[in-house]
Design a protein around this motif. Structure first.
Motif, PDB file in Angstrom:
ATOM      1  N   THR A   1      60.594  43.048  27.908  1.00 45.59           N
ATOM      2  CA  THR A   1      60.249  44.078  26.850  1.00 45.59           C
ATOM      3  C   THR A   1      59.032  45.540  26.528  1.00 45.59           C
ATOM      4  N   VAL A   2      59.779  46.563  26.952  1.00 44.42           N
ATOM      5  CA  VAL A   2      58.506  47.506  27.067  1.00 44.42           C
ATOM      6  C   VAL A   2      57.849  47.558  25.547  1.00 44.42           C
ATOM      7  N   HIS A   3      56.541  47.894  26.066  1.00 39.23           N
ATOM      8  CA  HIS A   3      55.403  47.837  24.868  1.00 39.23           C
ATOM      9  C   HIS A   3      54.796  49.193  25.913  1.00 39.23           C
ATOM     10  N   VAL A   4      53.968  49.773  24.208  1.00 38.26           N
ATOM     11  CA  VAL A   4      53.682  50.567  24.480  1.00 38.26           C
ATOM     12  C   VAL A   4      52.301  50.442  23.275  1.00 38.26           C
ATOM     13  N   VAL A   5      50.745  50.065  23.638  1.00 41.38           N
ATOM     14  CA  VAL A   5      50.146  49.473  22.405  1.00 41.38           C
ATOM     15  C   VAL A   5      48.958  50.334  22.265  1.00 41.38           C
ATOM     16  N   PRO A   6      48.326  51.413  22.019  1.00 40.67           N
ATOM     17  CA  PRO A   6      47.449  52.069  21.236  1.00 40.67           C
ATOM     18  C   PRO A   6      45.710  50.890  21.240  1.00 40.67           C
ATOM     19  N   LEU A   7      44.877  51.279  21.797  1.00 41.39           N
ATOM     20  CA  LEU A   7      43.450  50.658  22.740  1.00 41.39           C
ATOM     21  C   LEU A   7      42.595  51.633  21.165  1.00 41.39           C
ATOM     22  N   THR A   8      41.571  51.017  20.957  1.00 45.51           N
ATOM     23  CA  THR A   8      40.689  51.220  20.166  1.00 45.51           C
ATOM     24  C   THR A   8      39.760  51.788  21.476  1.00 45.51           C
ATOM     25  N   ASP A   9      38.928  53.574  22.303  1.00 46.07           N
ATOM     26  CA  ASP A   9      38.424  53.167  23.502  1.00 46.07           C
ATOM     27  C   ASP A   9      37.046  52.550  22.495  1.00 46.07           C
ATOM     28  N   GLY A  10      36.696  51.543  23.718  1.00 47.67           N
ATOM     29  CA  GLY A  10      35.248  50.869  23.910  1.00 47.67           C
ATOM     30  C   GLY A  10      34.994  48.933  23.198  1.00 47.67           C
ATOM     31  N   ASP A  11      36.747  48.971  22.065  1.00 49.43           N
ATOM     32  CA  ASP A  11      36.296  47.587  21.638  1.00 49.43           C
ATOM     33  C   ASP A  11      35.975  46.741  22.310  1.00 49.43           C
ATOM     34  N   ARG A  12      36.557  45.407  21.847  1.00 47.08           N
ATOM     35  CA  ARG A  12      36.667  44.224  22.578  1.00 47.08           C
ATOM     36  C   ARG A  12      37.650  44.129  23.614  1.00 47.08           C
ATOM     37  N   ASP A  13      39.179  44.713  22.599  1.00 48.59           N
ATOM     38  CA  ASP A  13      40.050  44.276  23.787  1.00 48.59           C
ATOM     39  C   ASP A  13      40.546  45.314  24.937  1.00 48.59           C
ATOM     40  N   HIS A  14      39.467  46.570  24.469  1.00 46.35           N
ATOM     41  CA  HIS A  14      39.486  47.703  25.794  1.00 46.35           C
ATOM     42  C   HIS A  14      39.113  47.045  27.019  1.00 46.35           C
ATOM     43  N   VAL A  15      37.790  46.897  26.341  1.00 48.04           N
ATOM     44  CA  VAL A  15      36.723  46.627  27.641  1.00 48.04           C
ATOM     45  C   VAL A  15      37.451  44.952  28.509  1.00 48.04           C
ATOM     46  N   LEU A  16      38.167  43.889  27.563  1.00 45.12           N
ATOM     47  CA  LEU A  16      38.259  42.597  28.251  1.00 45.12           C
ATOM     48  C   LEU A  16      39.812  43.462  28.823  1.00 45.12           C
ATOM     49  N   LEU A  17      40.808  44.412  28.492  1.00 43.39           N
ATOM     50  CA  LEU A  17      41.806  44.559  29.535  1.00 43.39           C
ATOM     51  C   LEU A  17      41.378  45.356  30.627  1.00 43.39           C
ATOM     52  N   SER A  18      39.878  46.055  30.672  1.00 36.66           N
ATOM     53  CA  SER A  18      39.782  46.915  32.136  1.00 36.66           C
ATOM     54  C   SER A  18      38.999  46.023  32.945  1.00 36.66           C
ATOM     55  N   SER A  19      38.408  45.667  32.210  1.00 34.54           N
ATOM     56  CA  SER A  19      38.054  43.965  32.876  1.00 34.54           C
ATOM     57  C   SER A  19      39.282  43.004  33.916  1.00 34.54           C
ATOM     58  N   SER A  20      40.297  42.939  33.573  1.00 35.61           N
ATOM     59  CA  SER A  20      41.062  42.561  33.376  1.00 35.61           C
ATOM     60  C   SER A  20      42.110  43.126  34.547  1.00 35.61           C
TER      61      SER A  20
END
Length: 326
Positions: free
Chosen positions: A141-160
């Motif tokens: 499925t196509v997804h466009v997921v907004p993130l919050t700059d600097g939060d836990r999810d943002h950092v985790l995805l950047s690390s991945s």
């Protein structure tokens, strides 16, 4: 389009040993590649509609700036920070504005299937989708997921994304395992963060909770050629109850819904994948390519090879676009 600042991770030779438990029959660098775009002074574009990239899914992590995604039907505008997932066969091009920062990840659908825990994919991290996470549905499925700059999810995805880039650059022992694990993290974050992942399922058709649960299990197992009894057993209900729920929702028996799902995937792969018909048949769980051809022709009215030639002829147009990836 100036792409001089794009840091392309080249395909290199595999180093996994055939005697190692980490060994993969196909080197991970042939199944995945990643670009890091880092605040270039000009816009950048990746074109994905040529035959060499028909078997790919794409993930875009937009850390800053804006991106435009051209799909087979329509265009997506995204603003950072955001995670964008693009399934097999959907993406025509990805463009990022000057000054944008982030990653563009290209992954073979077979690697995605293994990361979703699809036993038909073989190897990899089979069973990784345990716990009932609808990773396969999310990946399709196509997804466009907004993130919050600097939060836990943002950092985790950047690390991945950064870990995948590092593994592809080094291509060390077990790189395929690490890349697969990080891809599972990314898809899990899609499921966790995308509002309405399950609501999207409801949009594809009405029905009871039983029917919706059937669709979820179907996405995970249709390549395994389960019969109706297998689906009913997994759902903890009788075949009769499952049949009634599916018939009320669609007017069709469960086995027809299963077959239609297989055919839909087969058509997508024939149109988008460079693999031969026999390889596509095996990838869909068919042990005999000849049986796959008969099955396909019974539903579509023409053999898989003829279907592919016709669709390719319909879409054959001069390609004068620039592609950042060779």
């Amino acid at each position: 389009m100036d792409n001089r600042s794009t840091q392309f991770v080249p395909v290199s030779s595999a180093v996994e040993s055939g005697d190692s438990p980490f060994a993969n029959p196909m080197p991970v660098t042939s199944q995945a590649m990643i670009d890091r775009f880092d605040r270039s002074l000009s816009a950048q574009q990746w074109v994905m509609n040529d035959p060499g990239r028909r078997d790919r899914c794409y993930g875009v992590l937009l850390l800053s700036g804006r991106a435009q995604i051209q799909l087979r039907q329509g265009t997506i505008e995204a603003k950072a920070p955001a995670l964008i997932w693009l399934p097999l066969g959907e993406t025509q091009a990805v463009s990022v504005a000057a000054g944008a920062d982030g990653y563009v990840l290209s992954v073979a659908d077979d690697l995605v299937a293994r990361s979703c825990g699809n036993p038909g994919g073989g190897g990899g991290i089979a069973g990784a989708a345990g716990g009932g996470l609808p990773l396969r549905f999310a990946a399709d499925t196509v997804h466009v997921v907004p993130l919050t700059d600097g939060d836990r999810d943002h950092v985790l995805l950047s690390s991945s994304f950064d870990a995948i880039r590092s593994e592809l650059m080094q291509n060390a022992l077990g790189a395929s395992v690490v890349v697969g694990a990080q891809l599972q993290v990314i898809l899990t974050m899609v499921v966790r963060l995308a509002q309405g992942v399950m609501e999207q399922r409801h949009q594809h058709g009405p029905g009871s909770i039983t029917f919706q649960r059937f669709l979820q299990v179907l996405e995970l197992h249709f390549r395994e050629h389960w019969n109706v009894a297998d689906y009913a057993s997994t759902l903890g209900i009788s075949e009769r109850r499952l049949g009634s729920a599916v018939l009320r929702a669609t007017g069709k028996p469960p086995l027809t819904i299963v077959h239609e799902r297989v055919i839909r995937d087969a058509c997508m792969r024939l149109e988008q994948s460079p693999l031969g018909v026999a390889q596509i048949a095996y990838g869909l769980g068919f042990r005999d390519p000849a049986y796959f051809s008969r099955f396909f022709k019974r539903y579509i009215g023409e053999a898989p090879g003829a279907y592919r030639r016709l669709r390719r002829a319909e879409e054959r147009v001069p390609d004068n676009t620039f592609a950042a990836w060779p």
